[in-house]
Every structure is written in structure tokens, then in C-alpha cells.
Motif scaffolding. Structure first.
Motif: not given
Ligand SMILES: Cc1cc2nc3c(=O)[nH]c(=O)nc-3n(C[C@H](O)[C@H](O)[C@H](O)COP(=O)(O)OP(=O)(O)OC[C@H]3O[C@@H](n4cnc5c(N)ncnc54)[C@H](O)[C@@H]3O)c2cc1C
Length: 491
Positions: A230-233, A471-485, A93-102
């Protein structure tokens, strides 16, 4: 399995701490030694960073005044490693934040809840330049300009060109749906992404699209992921469409004594059915900022505004005709000179001033906030006038630059030196809100290419209805139900 305890240790934060909220649950916790060990097993010890200096380095992007510390930075080397890291994080249950080159300008890669910053920087190879299909397959952390150079050396062309192209990554471009000057003629990143390999927030790996030009198999997941901040995949491999490289290119710099004349020239060019590769706009305060930063004089620096126009083509006759017509239109609207650059070195010199504006603002500009508003192209003159009027009312110092050819103006509002901090906070809020409302009234949007991220999330509901946001929140939930990304972004 004992997952230990996830207690976020107290850290000294910036004056402006970022609000952190994930599903109402406070998940600020602390990564213990066992977990660091597990991450090191996956990516190797040297690719797991926990020292203060590195945590500080990965706590910022190029957005002014924002900072959020990760607990650990993980530099993954391939898709399997990313999948394993994300699976582990999902279990904990730890958040993961993708990072490119900032280089983001909306705080997108800042880990607002701490946890893991997953840096893509090791995945920086162009994998395949495919001449038969006119496609390139690349890893996500390839620097955009490197991708340009690689395909151009083979006579091919990848048009999207954010002004940060020498320092941003192609993965970041896909995540932000980035644009750039050439959007006028060639569109933005979204118009070139044909396929993605991506890791979902549960660690599963998917592939969408491919080296195909057409694909209507179900909902268009590829385009849904473009601009998902970086919030869905997490993108691990990107397939991009290429076009043949145009044979001829020229840049023109046109100075104007009135800002509105420059803006009208843009509309007139489009009305003449001329679509240049790029039409960039800079007002005089922008030129002054660039001069101060570059420590050199900008040509025609007494002008009220510049248009920097790029044209490309293949047949010399057509190209010369185009050049003549553009020159005539610029002259008709009051350009008092026209500098033509057809050699690379001279072209780079013309672009230098325009490309350095954000860097200059960050390094020497003082306190400021950036807007990334976009209006239908015919309203560009109205938008610039309104942006300046709003600044005057609030006693802020405006700088306007942007991709005038596609209606996207970056308005930078600077704090006057003598303005109290509280007053600035009040005035910038007021000015932002007014500019956004004005933009929406003109049929525009509050962000064209920098994303909602953290900085614009309080304003999302100005533009989108409750139904749209749900609708947007529903999409987020479908990809990331635990909200870690990448939690805490967009909504
Ligand atoms: C001087 C300057 C000029 C700029 N000019 C432009 C411009 O003309 N046009 C424009 O559009 N932008 C511009 N930008 C903004 C910025 O460069 C772009 O948004 C760029 O695409 C960010 O890329 P990055 O690799 O730095 O991403 P980061 O800042 O590291 O991340 C940006 C977002 O992408 C996500 N992300 C990164 N990599 C991945 C991945 N592999 N998978 C999933 N999510 C990922 C992050 O989580 C974050 O939400 C400019 C910035 C600067 C500093």
C-alpha cells in the motif's frame, strides 16, 4: 483555494505508540470541516466517518499491540472517487492509508501519521469470470474465499489461500504478496496477478498488464506493485490468472512423537519428488492453543507435532499412488497414525485447528509477538529447533505453526505470565534479533508473507544492503515524491 490548516489533534494512543516520521517533517494536523465537506461531496456523507467509535475501529489490524488513529475514514465506491480523494489529499499534503479488511499481521493499514484511511470495503464485486482466457477480474475488497467460491462454482480454481481467507481481501493479498498453505504446489498471489488498475499517489489512474499471459513491455510494473504494502499505489481492479479446478482432493493428518521427525518427513516427501498441495505443521503448544480457543479436542492432541497434508489431482490411479507413497513416507519417519479425509466436512474439521491459530493467539493467548521467517525447505528442522532453543534461553513460551512445505514457519513467542513487562521487552527484542540472524545464516528471509509494514522495519537492514534499501527508497520516491501514501511503512 484555501486549504485550511492541517493540525493533528492530540489523541489518547495505545501504550505502544507507533513511531511516526515522514521525510523528517511532522505532518500531524487536523482535518477541518471544509475538508470533510469536500470529501463528502466525492463519496457521499455516509461514507465519511469521523466519530470516535469508527476511528477506533479503523485504528487497528490483527497485529498485536499496535494502534494508530485516522482523522477520517473514507469509504470509496469506485476508481474515480479514489482518484479524486487522493488528488485532494495530495494537494493538502495529507497522508492516505489504503485499507482492505484489516487482517494484516505487520500493521500495514494503520495510519501512523493520521490523515485519511481509505477503506476499499465497498468495492467488493467479482466483475468477470472469463472462461476463454482463464482469468477473473475483480474489485479489491472481494473476500478471498468468496473469490474461490465464485470461480470454483464454474469449474475454475484460484489457488492462493491465506489462512485468513474468510476475512481478508484480494486487494490486501496483492498488496502483501500473500501466500498460504497451497504455495507449496501452486505458488503465491504474485504468480496469479496479470493486470492491475491502480491510482497513483497524485491521483492519476494507470493500468498495468492485462488478460495476457506474456508481457515484457518495459519494466514489470504489475509485479513491482505486488507486495508493495500500500505504499506505491492503490489497486482498484485486479486481473488474476485461473487454472482448472482439480477433480480430486484429500487431506491427511499425521501425528508424530518428535517434532524433528515431522520436519524430516517434509524434506523426505520433497526428495521423493512429491509436491503436495500443502504441508502444514503444528507443534503441541499450537494444538493446545487451538483446543482452548475452539473449546473442543483436537484429534491426536498428545502428539509432539502434526503434519496436515493436502493432495490434489485429476486421475484416480495417479492420485491413489500418490496417497500410498505419502502414507509410506510418513510411516517411515515415525507417524503413528494417518487420518484420511476425503469429504469436505471432514476436511474442514482438520483445517479448523490450523486456521484458527492467529485468531486464538489474539483472543486468548495473552501477550505475544509473531515471526514470519522462511528458510530453504531442507532447513526447516534446523529452524524449528533454533526457534525453540532461542525461546528457552530467553524464557519465552514458543508456539510453532506454519507452511512447512515451503519453509515458512510462524514462530509465536508468548510472554510468560510471571515475566515483568520490562524484562519481556528486552527478551523479545533479543530473541527476535537472534531468530532473524539465524534465519539469514540458513539462507532464509525475515518475512515470507506478512510483509515488513511497521513491525519489521527496524530489521530490514539485517537482510538488505544499504544499496538495496536506497534502490527501494528511490522507487518509493518515483511513485510518491510527496510521501503521502501509507507513510511510515517499510523504511
Ligand atoms: C488468522 C490470520 C491468518 C492469516 N494467515 C495468513 C496466511 O496464511 N498467509 C498470508 O500471507 N497472510 C496471512 N494473514 C495476514 C493477512 O490476512 C494478509 O496479509 C492479507 O492479505 C491482508 O488482507 P486485508 O484485506 O486484511 O488487508 P489489510 O490488513 O487491510 O491491509 C494490508 C496491507 O495492504 C494494503 N492494501 C489493502 N488493500 C489495498 C489496495 N486495494 N490497494 C493498495 N494497498 C492495499 C494496506 O495499505 C496494508 O499495507 C493472516 C492473518 C490472520 C489474522
Amino acid at each position: 483555494m484555501n486549504h485550511g490548516q492541517w493540525n493533528k489533534k492530540e489523541r489518547k494512543k495505545d501504550e505502544n505508540p507507533v513511531p511516526c516520521q515522514i521525510g523528517g517533517e511532522d505532518v500531524r494536523k487536523f482535518l477541518d470541516k471544509e475538508w470533510i465537506g469536500r470529501l463528502s461531496e466525492i463519496v457521499g456523507e455516509k461514507n465519511v466517518l469521523t466519530d470516535e467509535e469508527n476511528l477506533e475501529r479503523y485504528s487497528r489490524d490483527e497485529t498485536m499491540g499496535l494502534q494508530a488513529f485516522p482523522d477520517v475514514v473514507v469509504k470509496a465506491g469506485n476508481v474515480q472517487e479514489i482518484s479524486k480523494v487522493v488528488r485532494l489529499a495530495a494537494g493538502w499534503g495529507i497522508p492516505v492509508t489504503p485499507r482492505g479488511l484489516g487482517t494484516g499481521l505487520s500493521g500495514g493499514c494503520l495510519p501512523t501519521l493520521g490523515g485519511i484511511v481509505l477503506s476499499m470495503e465497498r468495492m467488493n464485486r467479482v466483475l468477470d469470470v472469463d472462461h476463454e482466457n482463464l482469468m477473473v477480474v475483480t474489485e479489491p475488497a472481494v473476500i478471498t474465499a468468496e473469490l474461490h467460491r465464485t470461480v470454483e462454482a464454474e469449474g475454475l480454481f484460484y489457488p492462493p489461500d491465506p489462512a485468513s481467507l474468510e476475512s481478508c481481501s484480494i486487494g490486501g493479498n496483492v498488496a502483501e504478496g500473500s501466500g498460504g498453505p497451497r504455495a507449496v504446489r501452486y505458488g503465491t498471489t504474485k504468480d496469479y496477478v496479470c493486470g492491475l488498475e491502480a491510482v497513483l499517489p497524485n491521483g492519476e489512474i494507470i493500468s498495468t498488464g492485462g488478460k495476457v499471459v506474456k508481457d515484457v513491455t518495459g519494466y514489470n510494473l504489475t509485479q513491482l506493485l505486488v507486495g508493495s504494502e500500500g505504499t506505491l499505489a492503490i489497486f482498484t481492479r485486479i486481473t488474476l490468472r485461473l487454472i482448472p479446478k482439480p477433480k480430486l482432493k484429500v487431506n491427511l493428518l499425521a501425528p508424530f512423537s518428535e517434532l524433528s521427525a515431522a520436519a524430516k518427513t517434509v524434506s523426505a516427501l520433497l526428495q521423493e519428488k512429491i509436491v503436495p498441495t500443502a504441508i502444514e505443521f503444528m507443534d503441541q503448544p499450537a494444538m493446545r492453543l487451538a483446543e482452548k480457543y475452539l473449546k473442543k479436542e483436537i484429534v491426536f492432541d498428545t502428539a509432539a507435532a502434526h503434519l496436515l497434508i493436502e493432495l490434489d489431482g485429476n486421475r484416480k490411479e495417479d492420485f491413489d499412488h500418490l496417497l500410498d507413497t505419502v502414507g509410506t513416507v510418513c510411516e517411515r519417519f515415525g507417524a503413528w497414525d494417518l487420518l484420511v479425509a476425503d469429504q469436505k466436512e471432514a476436511q474442514n474439521r482438520l483445517w479448523e485447528g490450523r486456521r484458527c491459530i492467529f485468531e486464538a493467539a489474539n483472543r486468548i493467548g495473552g501477550v505475544y509477538e509473531t515471526m514470519d521467517v522462511v528458510v530453504p525447505r531442507s532447513r526447516i528442522a534446523d529452524l524449528v529447533r533454533s526457534a525453540q532453543g532461542i525461546a528457552e534461553k530467553s524464557r519465552l513460551e514458543p508456539v510453532c505453526v506454519g507452511h512447512a512445505g515451503d519453509g515458512n514457519v510462524h514462530v509465536l513467542y508468548f510472554k510468560p505470565e510471571d515475566m515483568e513487562k520490562d524484562r519481556w521487552t528486552e527478551e523479545i527484542k533479543k530473541a527476535t534479533l537472534t531468530l532473524y540472524r539465524t534465519t539469514l545464516e540458513m539462507g532464509g528471509k525475515i518475512t515470507a508473507e506478512h510483509g515488513i509494514g511497521l513491525t519489521r522495519k527496524p530489521y530490514l537492514s539485517l537482510d538488505l544492503s544499504e544499496t538495496q534499501i536506497e534502490l527501494l527508497k528511490g522507487i518509493k520516491k518515483a511513485f510518491d515524491p510527496k510521501g503521502i501514501l501509507n507513510p511510515g511503512k517499510i523504511f
